[in-house]
Design a protein around this motif. Structure first.
Motif, PDB file in Angstrom:
ATOM      1  N   LYS A  32      65.910  14.698  42.885  1.00 14.56           N
ATOM      2  CA  LYS A  32      67.222  13.582  43.220  1.00 14.56           C
ATOM      3  C   LYS A  32      66.626  12.537  42.627  1.00 14.56           C
ATOM      4  O   LYS A  32      67.614  11.617  42.047  1.00 14.56           O
ATOM      5  CB  LYS A  32      67.420  13.599  44.650  1.00 14.56           C
ATOM      6  N   ASN A  33      65.529  11.906  42.750  1.00 13.71           N
ATOM      7  CA  ASN A  33      65.173  10.771  42.378  1.00 13.71           C
ATOM      8  C   ASN A  33      64.507  10.521  41.196  1.00 13.71           C
ATOM      9  O   ASN A  33      64.073   9.373  40.536  1.00 13.71           O
ATOM     10  CB  ASN A  33      64.265  10.180  43.461  1.00 13.71           C
ATOM     11  N   ASP A  34      64.082  11.502  40.514  1.00  6.45           N
ATOM     12  CA  ASP A  34      63.686  11.320  39.220  1.00  6.45           C
ATOM     13  C   ASP A  34      64.312  12.212  38.111  1.00  6.45           C
ATOM     14  O   ASP A  34      63.915  13.479  37.968  1.00  6.45           O
ATOM     15  CB  ASP A  34      62.143  11.925  39.193  1.00  6.45           C
ATOM     16  N   SER A  35      65.172  11.575  37.413  1.00  5.21           N
ATOM     17  CA  SER A  35      66.024  12.447  36.676  1.00  5.21           C
ATOM     18  C   SER A  35      65.241  13.140  35.381  1.00  5.21           C
ATOM     19  O   SER A  35      65.743  14.083  34.679  1.00  5.21           O
ATOM     20  CB  SER A  35      67.196  11.714  36.162  1.00  5.21           C
ATOM     21  N   LEU A  48      63.857  16.213  46.663  1.00  5.58           N
ATOM     22  CA  LEU A  48      63.643  14.686  46.707  1.00  5.58           C
ATOM     23  C   LEU A  48      63.366  14.083  45.215  1.00  5.58           C
ATOM     24  O   LEU A  48      63.675  13.189  44.847  1.00  5.58           O
ATOM     25  CB  LEU A  48      62.817  14.110  47.878  1.00  5.58           C
TER      26      LEU A  48
END
Length: 112
Positions: free
Chosen positions: A17-20, A14
Protein backbone atom coordinates in the motif's frame (compact mmCIF):
# COMPACT_ATOMS: atom_id res chain seq x y z
CA UNK A 1 10.74 -9.75 16.79
CA UNK A 2 7.98 -12.35 16.66
CA UNK A 3 5.42 -12.68 13.91
CA UNK A 4 2.09 -14.43 13.98
CA UNK A 5 -0.22 -15.26 11.08
CA UNK A 6 -1.82 -11.81 11.07
CA UNK A 7 1.59 -10.13 10.91
CA UNK A 8 2.56 -12.23 7.91
CA UNK A 9 -0.39 -10.66 6.09
CA UNK A 10 -0.44 -7.20 7.63
CA UNK A 11 3.14 -6.17 6.91
CA UNK A 12 3.16 -7.14 3.20
CA UNK A 13 -0.24 -5.48 2.75
CA UNK A 14 1.08 -2.30 4.36
CA UNK A 15 4.27 -2.38 2.29
CA UNK A 16 2.34 -2.83 -0.97
CA UNK A 17 0.00 0.00 0.00
CA UNK A 18 2.74 2.47 0.96
CA UNK A 19 5.44 1.61 -1.59
CA UNK A 20 4.14 1.68 -5.16
CA UNK A 21 7.53 0.58 -6.56
CA UNK A 22 7.45 -2.57 -4.42
CA UNK A 23 3.91 -3.26 -5.52
CA UNK A 24 4.94 -2.83 -9.15
CA UNK A 25 7.97 -5.12 -8.82
CA UNK A 26 6.10 -7.87 -6.97
CA UNK A 27 3.12 -7.53 -9.29
CA UNK A 28 5.41 -7.94 -12.30
CA UNK A 29 7.08 -11.02 -10.79
CA UNK A 30 3.68 -12.58 -10.06
CA UNK A 31 1.90 -11.85 -13.28
CA UNK A 32 -0.71 -14.55 -12.61
CA UNK A 33 -2.33 -14.94 -9.20
CA UNK A 34 -4.78 -17.63 -8.09
CA UNK A 35 -6.58 -17.33 -4.77
CA UNK A 36 -8.63 -20.26 -3.55
CA UNK A 37 -11.35 -19.93 -0.89
CA UNK A 38 -11.69 -16.23 -1.66
CA UNK A 39 -14.83 -16.04 0.47
CA UNK A 40 -12.56 -16.49 3.51
CA UNK A 41 -10.12 -13.66 2.78
CA UNK A 42 -9.68 -10.82 5.24
CA UNK A 43 -8.91 -7.16 4.60
CA UNK A 44 -5.14 -7.66 4.45
CA UNK A 45 -5.48 -10.51 1.93
CA UNK A 46 -7.91 -8.43 -0.12
CA UNK A 47 -5.50 -5.49 -0.15
CA UNK A 48 -2.60 -7.73 -1.20
CA UNK A 49 -4.59 -9.17 -4.10
CA UNK A 50 -5.84 -5.74 -5.17
CA UNK A 51 -2.41 -4.11 -5.02
CA UNK A 52 -0.73 -6.97 -6.89
CA UNK A 53 -3.31 -6.77 -9.67
CA UNK A 54 -3.28 -2.99 -10.14
CA UNK A 55 -1.24 -3.16 -13.33
CA UNK A 56 -1.61 -6.82 -14.32
CA UNK A 57 -5.23 -7.89 -14.22
CA UNK A 58 -4.49 -11.63 -14.28
CA UNK A 59 -6.30 -12.63 -11.11
CA UNK A 60 -8.29 -15.82 -10.68
CA UNK A 61 -10.27 -16.34 -7.52
CA UNK A 62 -12.29 -19.37 -6.53
CA UNK A 63 -14.88 -19.29 -3.83
CA UNK A 64 -18.39 -19.97 -2.69
CA UNK A 65 -20.21 -17.24 -0.77
CA UNK A 66 -22.31 -19.91 0.92
CA UNK A 67 -19.20 -21.53 2.44
CA UNK A 68 -17.59 -18.67 4.38
CA UNK A 69 -16.44 -20.05 7.74
CA UNK A 70 -13.60 -17.82 8.94
CA UNK A 71 -15.40 -14.68 10.10
CA UNK A 72 -13.90 -15.26 13.56
CA UNK A 73 -10.44 -14.73 11.94
CA UNK A 74 -11.49 -11.57 10.17
CA UNK A 75 -12.75 -13.03 6.89
CA UNK A 76 -15.08 -10.62 5.13
CA UNK A 77 -17.72 -12.17 2.87
CA UNK A 78 -17.98 -8.82 1.06
CA UNK A 79 -14.65 -9.55 -0.63
CA UNK A 80 -16.29 -12.18 -2.82
CA UNK A 81 -19.72 -10.53 -2.98
CA UNK A 82 -18.16 -7.27 -4.24
CA UNK A 83 -15.58 -8.92 -6.48
CA UNK A 84 -17.24 -7.91 -9.76
CA UNK A 85 -17.55 -4.33 -8.52
CA UNK A 86 -13.91 -4.19 -7.40
CA UNK A 87 -12.63 -5.93 -10.55
CA UNK A 88 -15.10 -4.79 -13.24
CA UNK A 89 -13.21 -6.39 -16.13
CA UNK A 90 -13.32 -9.82 -14.47
CA UNK A 91 -15.18 -12.68 -16.05
CA UNK A 92 -17.34 -14.70 -13.68
CA UNK A 93 -17.78 -18.42 -14.24
CA UNK A 94 -20.44 -20.10 -12.13
CA UNK A 95 -20.04 -23.82 -11.64
CA UNK A 96 -23.19 -25.89 -11.59
CA UNK A 97 -23.65 -28.20 -8.61
CA UNK A 98 -25.33 -30.84 -10.76
CA UNK A 99 -22.78 -32.33 -13.11
CA UNK A 100 -24.00 -34.60 -15.84
CA UNK A 101 -22.70 -38.16 -15.95
CA UNK A 102 -20.67 -37.52 -19.13
CA UNK A 103 -18.79 -34.82 -17.20
CA UNK A 104 -18.19 -36.92 -14.08
CA UNK A 105 -17.04 -40.22 -15.68
CA UNK A 106 -13.93 -38.82 -17.42
CA UNK A 107 -12.92 -37.04 -14.21
CA UNK A 108 -13.24 -40.27 -12.25
CA UNK A 109 -11.08 -42.16 -14.77
CA UNK A 110 -8.46 -39.41 -14.71
CA UNK A 111 -8.22 -39.27 -10.90
CA UNK A 112 -8.41 -43.01 -10.28
Amino acid sequence: MRFDFDDLLYWPALALKNDSRSAERVGFALQFVLIDEYQDTNLAQYEISRRLRQDYRNLCVVGDPDQSIYKFRGADIRNILDFERDFPDAKTVTLRPELSQHEVDPARRWTA
